[in-house]
Design a protein around this motif. Structure first.
Motif: not given
Length: 428
Positions: A15-20
């Protein structure tokens, strides 16, 4: 770690990569959709500017509707995939079509900044939905698993034994020749627990694993993350866990051999004769086939149930994740034509329930059947197979992976929840 290794290790489901990435994608799409502050002397508040917004939005919505219709036809009417596409996957497909149509319309309508952002939107419309679908199916955990289907080093039969028990096992790629079957199998993937890596190891149980179709043997370890479960089991049992061989029952990613001997290849002979012959000759495993088991996903699960019920003297237990009721390729007649000499009766006789009837009563065999809670068809399959197996004398457990479908999330949950129990059964 080199730059290439760092790139290949990039997590595709974090999520830390996908959300942005998702937020940036949404911002670019909105900027392409909305009117410019001023374009060719027309202010953003004018009806002309908002008519352009309406055109872009309408074309995008129409593209999404067409793709949703295509998903329904191919998945629910024609059943081209063998499983129904999930609502999340359909959403991402529709979103990809909508944003591509939006970008195309913006390029035609013009405007320097809008065209520039539309150019950025085109690759984003392919990448972001692909990442979303990957989260839904959990197939590719890292970028490396996308570009390399065989990421493990080769097995070395002459490797020097460890002087002390390692903390974790090893995963290796190995060629298992089809000496009797002449089946053209792709390389297998083997897991050696810590207890198998020391000098003069005690014989260990064996698990044969089968990925789904389309797929590759390495999928059970890359997408299924099987080694993590096995390492945890070994850590709790003084380094001992089954030796696991993820073998090829397809010979090509999209070829459904239905795990029988046929014109598509003698898979039954390969799995029940060639693989055990190689395994007992090269690895520290037991020759007592009551301590051999299987695990499979989807088409591979169907194979696992076939082998357990059709070869009760060769395998003692199986974990079948999202199994079909019988080996199937498109339709009964097409399946019969492909692998049973055109005989539907022979095809029906190869179904696990028919094999159970032919070999019952079973004694000491165990079967775990799982499916995703939102995967209605395969959940029903598990119940039907479980009822038949129980009647035949097989000790059967049915479990449901919460909030998942016909995907690798279900596989990961099933391996965490049920593989240790399969291991316990094989060690008894």
């Amino acid at each position: 770690m080199t730059a290439t290794e760092w790139l290949l290790a990039t997590q595709l489901q974090a999520p830390s990569k996908l959300v942005p990435i998702d937020v940036a994608f949404a911002v670019v799409a909105v900027l392409v959709l909305l009117p410019a502050v001023r374009h060719r002397g027309v202010a953003w508040r004018s009806p002309v500017a908002w008519r352009g917004v309406g055109v872009r939005a309408g074309i995008a919505a129409a593209a999404a509707a067409v793709v949703l219709l295509a998903c329904w036809l191919t998945s629910d009417v024609l059943d081209l995939f063998g499983v129904s596409l999930s609502p999340v996957t359909r959403m991402w497909c529709a979103l990809a079509a909508a944003t591509l149509a939006l970008a195309g319309t913006a390029l035609v309508q013009g405007g320097r900044w809008r065209r520039a952002m539309a150019i950025v939107l085109v690759p984003a419309a392919l990448l972001v939905p692909a990442l979303g679908v990957n989260v839904e199916f959990a197939k590719y955990p890292t970028l490396g698993t996308v570009v390399d289907s065989d990421p493990y080093p080769a097995f070395d039969a002459h490797a020097t034994p460890a002087t002390t028990m390692p903390a974790v096992g090893e995963v290796r790629t190995v060629e298992i020749p089809g000496r009797r079957s002449h089946f053209d199998a792709r390389p297998a993937v083997v897991y050696l627990p810590p207890a198998a890596l020391v000098r003069d190891p005690r014989p260990l149980p064996v698990v044969l694993a089968f990925a789904g179709q389309p797929g590759a043997p390495s999928d059970m370890f890359t997408a299924g993350r099987m080694s993590t479960v096995l390492d945890a089991y070994a850590a709790a049992h003084h380094g001992r866990a089954p030796v696991v061989l993820s073998v090829d029952q397809l010979s090509a990613p999209g070829r459904n051999t239905m795990c029988v001997d046929s014109q598509l290849g003698d898979v039954d002979t390969y799995v029940t004769e060639d693989v055990p012959a190689w395994t007992t000759s090269h690895l520290p495993v037991t020759r007592d086939r009551a301590h051999w088991g299987m695990v499979g996903f989807s088409q591979g699960a169907t194979c696992a149930v076939q082998f357990l019920t059709g070869h009760p003297d060769d395998f003692g237990a199986a974990l079948a994740i999202s199994s079909e009721l019988q080996p199937i390729d498109q339709s009964p007649q097409h399946s019969a034509d492909q692998a049973f000499g055109g005989s539907v009766a022979r095809w029906e006789a190869a179904a696990p329930r028919a094999l159970m009837a032919a070999h019952e009563p079973y004694r000491g065999h165990e079967l775990w059947l799982t499916a995703g809670s939102s995967d209605r068809e395969f959940s029903e399959n598990a119940r039907e197979l479980g009822a038949a197996a129980t009647r035949a004398g097989i000790r059967t457990t049915i479990a449901s992976a919460p909030r998942s479908g016909h995907d690798w999330n279900t596989v990961q949950w099933s391996l965490r929840a049920e593989l240790p129990r399969l291991c316990d059964a094989l060690f008894r």
